[in-house]
Design an enzyme around this catalytic site. Structure first.
Site, short mmCIF file in Angstrom:
data_model
loop_
_atom_site.label_atom_id
_atom_site.label_comp_id
_atom_site.label_asym_id
_atom_site.label_seq_id
_atom_site.Cartn_x
_atom_site.Cartn_y
_atom_site.Cartn_z
CG ASP A 1 -1.70 -12.77 3.47
OD1 ASP A 1 -1.36 -11.58 3.54
OD2 ASP A 1 -1.95 -13.47 4.48
CE1 TYR B 1 -2.68 -12.47 11.94
CE2 TYR B 1 -0.81 -13.94 11.66
CZ TYR B 1 -1.33 -12.66 11.80
OH TYR B 1 -0.48 -11.58 11.82
NE ARG C 1 -1.91 -1.86 3.24
CZ ARG C 1 -2.25 -2.27 4.46
NH1 ARG C 1 -3.46 -2.06 4.91
NH2 ARG C 1 -1.38 -2.89 5.23
NE ARG D 1 -6.04 -4.19 -1.76
CZ ARG D 1 -7.25 -3.85 -1.38
NH1 ARG D 1 -8.20 -3.70 -2.27
NH2 ARG D 1 -7.52 -3.67 -0.11
O1 CP3 Z 1 6.30 -8.90 0.74
C1 CP3 Z 1 5.51 -8.77 -0.20
O2 CP3 Z 1 5.43 -7.73 -0.85
C2 CP3 Z 1 4.64 -9.94 -0.63
C3 CP3 Z 1 3.32 -9.91 -0.14
C4 CP3 Z 1 2.96 -10.23 1.31
C5 CP3 Z 1 1.69 -9.88 1.83
N1 CP3 Z 1 1.59 -10.45 3.07
C6 CP3 Z 1 0.68 -9.10 1.14
C7 CP3 Z 1 -0.35 -8.39 1.94
C8 CP3 Z 1 3.65 -10.95 2.30
C9 CP3 Z 1 5.06 -11.51 2.31
C10 CP3 Z 1 2.75 -11.09 3.40
C11 CP3 Z 1 3.08 -11.85 4.64
C12 CP3 Z 1 2.14 -11.80 5.77
N2 CP3 Z 1 0.77 -11.75 5.74
C13 CP3 Z 1 2.53 -11.89 7.13
C14 CP3 Z 1 3.95 -12.08 7.61
C15 CP3 Z 1 4.74 -10.83 7.60
C16 CP3 Z 1 4.38 -9.84 8.67
O3 CP3 Z 1 4.00 -8.72 8.30
O4 CP3 Z 1 4.50 -10.16 9.85
C17 CP3 Z 1 1.37 -11.83 7.91
C18 CP3 Z 1 1.32 -11.86 9.42
C19 CP3 Z 1 0.25 -11.76 7.03
C20 CP3 Z 1 -1.18 -11.74 7.39
C21 CP3 Z 1 -1.85 -10.50 6.98
N3 CP3 Z 1 -2.08 -10.12 5.67
C22 CP3 Z 1 -2.39 -9.50 7.83
C23 CP3 Z 1 -2.34 -9.52 9.35
C24 CP3 Z 1 -2.93 -8.52 6.99
C25 CP3 Z 1 -3.68 -7.29 7.39
C26 CP3 Z 1 -2.80 -6.27 7.98
C27 CP3 Z 1 -1.93 -5.63 6.95
O5 CP3 Z 1 -0.70 -5.74 7.06
O6 CP3 Z 1 -2.50 -5.01 6.04
C28 CP3 Z 1 -2.68 -8.91 5.64
C29 CP3 Z 1 -3.06 -8.17 4.42
C30 CP3 Z 1 -2.02 -7.97 3.38
N4 CP3 Z 1 -1.13 -8.90 2.94
C31 CP3 Z 1 -1.83 -6.79 2.61
C32 CP3 Z 1 -0.79 -7.04 1.71
C33 CP3 Z 1 -0.24 -6.13 0.65
C34 CP3 Z 1 -2.67 -5.53 2.71
C35 CP3 Z 1 -3.95 -5.77 1.98
C36 CP3 Z 1 -4.43 -4.58 1.18
O7 CP3 Z 1 -3.93 -4.34 0.07
O8 CP3 Z 1 -5.34 -3.91 1.66
#
Ligand code: CP3
Length: 351
Positions: free
Chosen positions: A72, A154, A27, A36
């Site tokens: 994700d 989770y 983002r 998005r």
């Molecule tokens: O690194 C990258 O660019 C690749 C994409 C990637 C995403 N999530 C995309 C994403 C990766 C490597 C992850 C890993 C991930 N996902 C973790 C481990 C890393 C960390 O941050 O601790 C975890 C815990 C998640 C679970 C998750 N996904 C949560 C808790 C959330 C909501 C909170 C947040 O960070 O927005 C997501 C959503 C998410 N995953 C988004 C993205 C780009 C945001 C969604 C959006 O575009 O609105």
């Protein structure tokens, strides 16, 4: 191709240190937000052309030394039947949290090729996109997943949580029952991550965002055996791919990781890298560990913080990164200041 990242993961001497950013597709990039606006997050993950496109965005804009596939960690849990949603502005939620032995038994044992095939298709698509870039911009592609413990965090809570009361009370009440869940998660993860390698992922990162919740004894008894199932499944393959284990908030657990068979240990910013190295020994390449909030400060401060990071990480193999994911409010020019500061360090010897 720019294979600096893979050489650094193998602990070979390199002309400079590679750099990429956890959550680098996301983002904080206007071009990501533009995509998005048209599709929700899960649709983006499930549309290989779009997932590949956003995977390449930070490579084009920032010139990072590795790409990470857009997906994700929670996707395999949806494939296991937990019912994953992302409501706008909130974190993830699951329709069917898993809190009892009966819940564990009710989880599906998915055919990953069928249920998660869109991730493997995105990896193929992203590899084609990377191959079409100018040679010096063409970089290795990282696949990833969550560790069993972090996935369970989770799944048991039914989403994000402040205190992880369901998970941790289960771990005290019935550690064997929870271990069963962790084993199921490990088995699915092993198949899912192996298939990512088959599809073209050139390294695998395992995210243990919540590993640090546990004390050393409980980490050793509960989280580590399930993590080892995943690592060993990936080790047990003809193709060599470097494995990166990322642990958040886990400085107290570093002694437990010395013998984990992964090339790269990725750590948060709470302990400087030279201190991490004295605990884990010279055999591990370190990845990290700038505090992501440092990227909210001015480019001048970012350069100073990066110089300090390079100094403290210089005693051995080092893949430069943040200590956790980049924050959505980070100005893209600040991310660029970090990447450029590392890459300008070109002629300084490592070690
Ligand atoms: O690194 C990258 O660019 C690749 C994409 C990637 C995403 N999530 C995309 C994403 C990766 C490597 C992850 C890993 C991930 N996902 C973790 C481990 C890393 C960390 O941050 O601790 C975890 C815990 C998640 C679970 C998750 N996904 C949560 C808790 C959330 C909501 C909170 C947040 O960070 O927005 C997501 C959503 C998410 N995953 C988004 C993205 C780009 C945001 C969604 C959006 O575009 O609105």
């Amino acid at each position: 191709m720019n294979d600096l990242f893979l050489r650094a993961c193998r602990n070979e001497p390199t002309e400079r240190r590679p750099v990429w950013l956890m959550r680098q597709a996301g983002r904080y990039l206007p071009e990501y937000r533009a995509v998005r606006e048209k599709v929700d997050f899960l649709t983006l993950c499930r549309t290989p052309e779009l997932a590949a496109e956003v995977t390449l965005q930070p490579v084009r804009r920032l010139g990072v030394d590795a790409a990470i596939i857009f997906a994700d960690i929670l996707l395999p849990l949806d494939a296991m039947g937990a019912g994953l949603h992302f409501a706008a502005g909130d974190g993830p939620t699951f329709d069917r949290p898993v809190r009892t032995a009966a819940d564990v038994a009710a989880l599906a044992d998915p055919d990953v090729e069928r249920e998660l095939g869109y991730v493997f298709a995105a990896i193929g698509e992203a590899q084609r996109g990377l191959a079409a870039l100018p040679a010096e911009r063409s970089v290795p592609l990282i696949g990833f997943g969550g560790t069993p413990w972090t996935l369970a965090a989770y799944l048991v809570e039914g989403g994000a949580s402040k205190h992880f009361g369901h998970l941790l009370s289960w771990s005290f009440e019935d550690p064997r029952g929870l271990a069963q869940l962790l084993r199921r998660l490990a088995e699915v993860s092993a198949r899912y991550l192996t298939a990512q390698v088959d599809a073209g992922a050139q390294a695998i990162q395992l995210f243990d965002t919540w590993g640090g919740l546990l004390d050393a004894k409980r980490f050793r008894e509960l989280a580590l055996p399930a993590l080892r199932i995943v690592v060993e499944a990936l080790r047990d393959r003809p193709e060599w791919v470097p494995l990166i284990y990322y642990l958040n908030n886990g400085a107290h657990l570093l002694p437990e990781l010395r013998d984990l068979p992964v090339e790269v240990l990725s750590v948060d910013w709470r302990l400087p890298l030279d201190e991490v190295r004295t605990i884990v020994g010279p055999g591990k390449v370190l990845q990290g560990n700038l505090d992501p909030t440092a990227l909210l400060a001015s480019p001048q401060r970012i350069e100073e913080a990066t110089a300090e990071l390079l100094r403290r990480g210089g005693g051995g193999g080092h893949v430069v990164n943040l200590g956790h994911g980049i924050l959505p409010q980070t100005p893209p020019e600040h991310a660029q200041a970090f990447v450029s500061a590392v890459q300008r360090h070109a002629l300084a010897p490592v070690g």
